[in-house]
Design a protein around this motif. Structure first.
Motif, PDB file in Angstrom:
ATOM      1  N   LEU A  38       0.849  -1.194   0.000  1.00 11.81           N
ATOM      2  CA  LEU A  38       0.000   0.000   0.000  1.00 11.81           C
ATOM      3  C   LEU A  38       0.880   1.239   0.000  1.00 11.81           C
ATOM      4  CD1 LEU A  38      -2.537  -1.088   2.766  1.00 11.81           C
ATOM      5  CD2 LEU A  38      -2.967  -0.958   0.300  1.00 11.81           C
ATOM      6  N   PRO A  39       0.347   2.367  -0.462  1.00 12.11           N
ATOM      7  CA  PRO A  39       1.121   3.609  -0.345  1.00 12.11           C
ATOM      8  C   PRO A  39       1.320   3.951   1.129  1.00 12.11           C
ATOM      9  CG  PRO A  39      -0.964   3.977  -1.511  1.00 12.11           C
ATOM     10  CD  PRO A  39      -0.930   2.547  -1.090  1.00 12.11           C
ATOM     11  N   VAL A  40       2.487   4.442   1.456  1.00 12.65           N
ATOM     12  CA  VAL A  40       2.793   4.783   2.842  1.00 12.65           C
ATOM     13  C   VAL A  40       2.190   6.143   3.164  1.00 12.65           C
ATOM     14  CG1 VAL A  40       4.633   5.186   4.524  1.00 12.65           C
ATOM     15  CG2 VAL A  40       4.904   3.421   2.782  1.00 12.65           C
ATOM     16  N   SER A  41       1.470   6.211   4.262  1.00 17.82           N
ATOM     17  CA  SER A  41       0.828   7.446   4.705  1.00 17.82           C
ATOM     18  C   SER A  41       1.875   8.508   5.043  1.00 17.82           C
ATOM     19  CB  SER A  41      -0.033   7.179   5.939  1.00 17.82           C
ATOM     20  OG  SER A  41      -1.050   6.258   5.644  1.00 17.82           O
ATOM     21  N   PRO A  42       1.496   9.786   4.940  1.00 17.02           N
ATOM     22  CA  PRO A  42       2.430  10.863   5.286  1.00 17.02           C
ATOM     23  C   PRO A  42       2.954  10.712   6.719  1.00 17.02           C
ATOM     24  CG  PRO A  42       0.490  11.756   4.203  1.00 17.02           C
ATOM     25  CD  PRO A  42       0.213  10.292   4.460  1.00 17.02           C
ATOM     26  N   LEU A  43       4.229  10.970   6.885  1.00 18.82           N
ATOM     27  CA  LEU A  43       4.944  10.915   8.168  1.00 18.82           C
ATOM     28  C   LEU A  43       5.051   9.507   8.742  1.00 18.82           C
ATOM     29  CD1 LEU A  43       3.524  14.139   9.846  1.00 18.82           C
ATOM     30  CD2 LEU A  43       5.646  13.887   8.557  1.00 18.82           C
ATOM     31  N   CYS A  44       4.767   8.501   7.933  1.00 20.41           N
ATOM     32  CA  CYS A  44       4.847   7.112   8.399  1.00 20.41           C
ATOM     33  C   CYS A  44       6.012   6.359   7.756  1.00 20.41           C
ATOM     34  CB  CYS A  44       3.540   6.382   8.114  1.00 20.41           C
ATOM     35  SG  CYS A  44       2.152   6.999   9.097  1.00 20.41           S
ATOM     36  N   ASP A  45       6.775   7.013   6.922  1.00 18.91           N
ATOM     37  CA  ASP A  45       7.920   6.374   6.273  1.00 18.91           C
ATOM     38  C   ASP A  45       9.181   6.670   7.078  1.00 18.91           C
ATOM     39  OD1 ASP A  45      10.100   5.671   4.646  1.00 18.91           O
ATOM     40  OD2 ASP A  45       8.947   6.059   2.821  1.00 18.91           O
ATOM     41  N   ARG A  46       9.723   5.652   7.699  1.00 18.68           N
ATOM     42  CA  ARG A  46      10.874   5.853   8.575  1.00 18.68           C
ATOM     43  C   ARG A  46      12.122   6.287   7.814  1.00 18.68           C
ATOM     44  NH1 ARG A  46      11.482   2.247  12.369  1.00 18.68           N
ATOM     45  NH2 ARG A  46       9.490   1.212  12.115  1.00 18.68           N
ATOM     46  N   ILE A  47      12.142   6.088   6.505  1.00 23.50           N
ATOM     47  CA  ILE A  47      13.298   6.488   5.698  1.00 23.50           C
ATOM     48  C   ILE A  47      13.224   7.966   5.312  1.00 23.50           C
ATOM     49  CG2 ILE A  47      14.597   6.031   3.572  1.00 23.50           C
ATOM     50  CD1 ILE A  47      14.606   3.697   5.611  1.00 23.50           C
ATOM     51  N   ASP A  50      11.427  13.401   8.147  1.00 25.38           N
ATOM     52  CA  ASP A  50      12.407  14.226   8.861  1.00 25.38           C
ATOM     53  C   ASP A  50      11.814  14.539  10.230  1.00 25.38           C
ATOM     54  OD1 ASP A  50      13.740  16.560   9.933  1.00 25.38           O
ATOM     55  OD2 ASP A  50      14.509  16.974   7.927  1.00 25.38           O
ATOM     56  N   LYS A  51      12.372  13.912  11.251  1.00 24.90           N
ATOM     57  CA  LYS A  51      11.840  14.049  12.607  1.00 24.90           C
ATOM     58  C   LYS A  51      11.733  15.511  13.025  1.00 24.90           C
ATOM     59  CE  LYS A  51      12.927  12.419  17.279  1.00 24.90           C
ATOM     60  NZ  LYS A  51      13.822  11.527  18.030  1.00 24.90           N
ATOM     61  N   LYS A  52      12.804  16.253  12.827  1.00 22.83           N
ATOM     62  CA  LYS A  52      12.837  17.666  13.220  1.00 22.83           C
ATOM     63  C   LYS A  52      11.733  18.452  12.523  1.00 22.83           C
ATOM     64  CE  LYS A  52      15.865  21.719  12.971  1.00 22.83           C
ATOM     65  NZ  LYS A  52      17.264  22.161  12.820  1.00 22.83           N
ATOM     66  N   GLN A  53      11.676  18.351  11.216  1.00 21.02           N
ATOM     67  CA  GLN A  53      10.686  19.124  10.459  1.00 21.02           C
ATOM     68  C   GLN A  53       9.265  18.659  10.735  1.00 21.02           C
ATOM     69  OE1 GLN A  53      11.238  21.978   8.955  1.00 21.02           O
ATOM     70  NE2 GLN A  53      13.356  21.723   9.631  1.00 21.02           N
ATOM     71  N   SER A  54       9.077  17.366  10.992  1.00 18.13           N
ATOM     72  CA  SER A  54       7.727  16.889  11.300  1.00 18.13           C
ATOM     73  C   SER A  54       7.224  17.512  12.596  1.00 18.13           C
ATOM     74  CB  SER A  54       7.688  15.360  11.389  1.00 18.13           C
ATOM     75  OG  SER A  54       8.336  14.868  12.546  1.00 18.13           O
ATOM     76  N   GLN A  55       8.104  17.645  13.576  1.00 16.91           N
ATOM     77  CA  GLN A  55       7.701  18.223  14.855  1.00 16.91           C
ATOM     78  C   GLN A  55       7.493  19.734  14.752  1.00 16.91           C
ATOM     79  OE1 GLN A  55       6.787  16.184  17.474  1.00 16.91           O
ATOM     80  NE2 GLN A  55       7.062  14.831  15.721  1.00 16.91           N
ATOM     81  N   ILE A  56       8.369  20.414  14.017  1.00 19.56           N
ATOM     82  CA  ILE A  56       8.218  21.862  13.831  1.00 19.56           C
ATOM     83  C   ILE A  56       6.908  22.170  13.114  1.00 19.56           C
ATOM     84  CG2 ILE A  56       9.147  23.868  12.599  1.00 19.56           C
ATOM     85  CD1 ILE A  56      11.977  22.723  13.236  1.00 19.56           C
TER      86      ILE A  56
END
Length: 108
Positions: A38-47, A50-56
């Motif tokens: 299945l297509p990977v949902s946004p912010l669910c791809d560990r590769i 970007d942790k920093k940008q996702s939190q900001i």
């Protein structure tokens, strides 16, 4: 619901622990989606996430606006919570991922 997005409103180090837990859960979802082709949902791809940008982005575009509205209704709430949100944002602005120096894949 405010409680569902409250991790950046918690004091350090709690907001970091919650961010890590939530990202781990999201990555597990992405892994499952990949395993099912299945297509990977946004912010669910560990590769690619970007942790920093996702939190900001989460703080700037979800948490702050939502909590600002509640703070207009309950000023004491804003006085109590907004310093934590701003400290959380400052933490992520200055965050740098640890670099994996194990280039040979030997585990140490």
């Amino acid at each position: 619901h405010q409680a569902d997005i409250s991790n950046p409103a918690k004091p350090y180090p709690l907001f970091v622990e919650w961010a890590d837990a939530i990202l781990s859960e999201s990555y597990a979802q992405g892994d499952k989606e990949l395993s099912l082709s299945l297509p990977v949902s946004p912010l669910c791809d560990r590769i690619t996430t970007d942790k920093k940008q996702s939190q900001i982005g989460f703080i700037k575009f979800v948490v702050r606006p939502s909590y600002r509205l509640l703070g207009e209704i309950i000023p004491r709430f804003a006085e109590t919570v907004f310093p934590h949100i701003e400290k959380s944002l400052e933490f992520w602005d200055n965050f740098e991922e640890a670099v994996d120096l194990d280039v040979n894949g030997t585990g140490g």
